[in-house]
Enzyme design. Structure first.
Site, PDB file in Angstrom:
ATOM      1  N   SER A 157     -15.251 -13.889  14.911  1.00  0.00           N
ATOM      2  CA  SER A 157     -14.656 -15.142  15.323  1.00  0.00           C
ATOM      3  C   SER A 157     -13.782 -15.604  14.165  1.00  0.00           C
ATOM      4  CB  SER A 157     -15.739 -16.163  15.673  1.00  0.00           C
ATOM      5  OG  SER A 157     -15.201 -17.407  16.012  1.00  0.00           O
ATOM      6  N   TYR A 163      -4.793 -19.699  19.461  1.00  0.00           N
ATOM      7  CA  TYR A 163      -5.704 -18.868  18.669  1.00  0.00           C
ATOM      8  C   TYR A 163      -7.065 -19.539  18.598  1.00  0.00           C
ATOM      9  CZ  TYR A 163      -7.718 -16.169  14.859  1.00  0.00           C
ATOM     10  OH  TYR A 163      -8.549 -15.381  14.103  1.00  0.00           O
ATOM     11  N   LYS A 221     -10.803 -18.026  19.997  1.00  0.00           N
ATOM     12  CA  LYS A 221     -12.004 -17.898  19.177  1.00  0.00           C
ATOM     13  C   LYS A 221     -13.132 -18.817  19.657  1.00  0.00           C
ATOM     14  CE  LYS A 221     -10.575 -14.605  16.576  1.00  0.00           C
ATOM     15  NZ  LYS A 221     -11.196 -13.265  16.716  1.00  0.00           N
TER      16      LYS A 221
END
Length: 280
Positions: A135, A149, A153
């Protein structure tokens, strides 16, 4: 006992550091993957019969199945899966390119999911296994120009936390790695960037430019990260943490965010509870 480690994305960054570290261990069978195996020539100096280099694009489920089969055929099992393959993307929320973002999700989220689901049957049959999902601190806290992004994650965090509970009684464990800035290619070659065009977002242009210029000058050392991950998996499997932040900025940011979040939830507790139907 020799353990078989399967790692995605070992051509650069964390994957390369992990593969290099593990290739020097007598108790490890290593399966190192990349989209182009000629990028794995750095492993040839260690090739002692316990290394398998395999072509893998994690967005290709046929290639995933082939890698899992090749691994089990050669080493008769999979003890540790490292889902490292991933991409970055910088751009403001409004101006980000939808196709680029979708592809990032195919790699960061669906690639990780498909890879894990392909390996779990082997781990269930063995009644043991560890899945390590990369992660980011960006999976715990959000930042300007990283909204998509961040969301990829956050998805990795959510799916990992749920899956870990489902396999807890099967001898299988999950661990999330949440790095801050490390000296990898993530902010450089491994990230796509869309510069702001709208005047309202020009204030973020320097932030995106700075990410490129700062690549390979970050505080984090991926070789040290590799040693920590190996130690946790090898020597602390019984009390493996679900979340492992790496880098001082990562752990400090996480503590600050969740301290403030907890305080906020406590402040709103009575108001939140008032939305329920009264008990009869």
């Amino acid at each position: 006992m020799t353990k078989t480690w399967l790692i995605t994305g070992t051509s650069t960054g964390f994957g390369k550091s992990l593969a290099t570290f593990l290739a020097q261990k007598d108790d490890v069978n290593l399966v190192a993957t990349a989209r182009h195996t000629d990028q794995l020539d750095y492993l040839d100096q260690y090739d002692h019969g316990k290394i398998l280099k395999a072509t893998l694009d994690v967005t290709n489920r046929d290639e995933i199945a082939a890698v899992v089969k090749a691994t089990t055929d050669k080493f008769h099992g999979i003890d540790v899966l490292i889902n490292n393959a991933g991409l970055g993307y910088f751009g403001t929320f409004e101006e980000s390119d939808r196709d680029a973002v979708r592809y990032m999700f195919d790699v960061n989220v669906w690639g990780l999911i498909d890879m894990t689901r392909a390996v779990l049957p082997t781990m269930r049959a063995q009644k043991r296994g560890i899945v390590v999902n990369f992660s980011s601190i960006a999976g715990l806290a959000s930042f300007p120009t990283l909204s998509f992004y961040n969301s990829s994650k956050y998805a990795v965090e959510g799916v990992t936390e749920a899956a870990a509970q489902e396999v807890a009684g099967l001898g299988i464990k999950f661990m999330l790695i949440e790095p801050s800035g490390f000296r990898t290619d993530w902010a450089g070659r491994s990230s796509q960037k869309t510069m702001p065009k709208l005047a309202d977002y020009q204030q973020f242009a320097s932030r995106i430019e700075g990410s490129e210029e700062g690549a390979h000058h970050e505080a984090g050392d991926p070789d040290k990260a590799a040693a920590i991950i190996y130690d946790q998996v090898t020597n602390h499997a019984a009390d493996l943490p679900l979340r492992l932040p790496l880098g001082q900025w990562s752990t400090d940011t996480a503590i600050d965010k969740y301290t403030k979040t907890l305080a906020n939830f406590k402040t709103l507790h009575d108001l939140s509870a008032s939305a329920d139907q009264p008990e009869k």
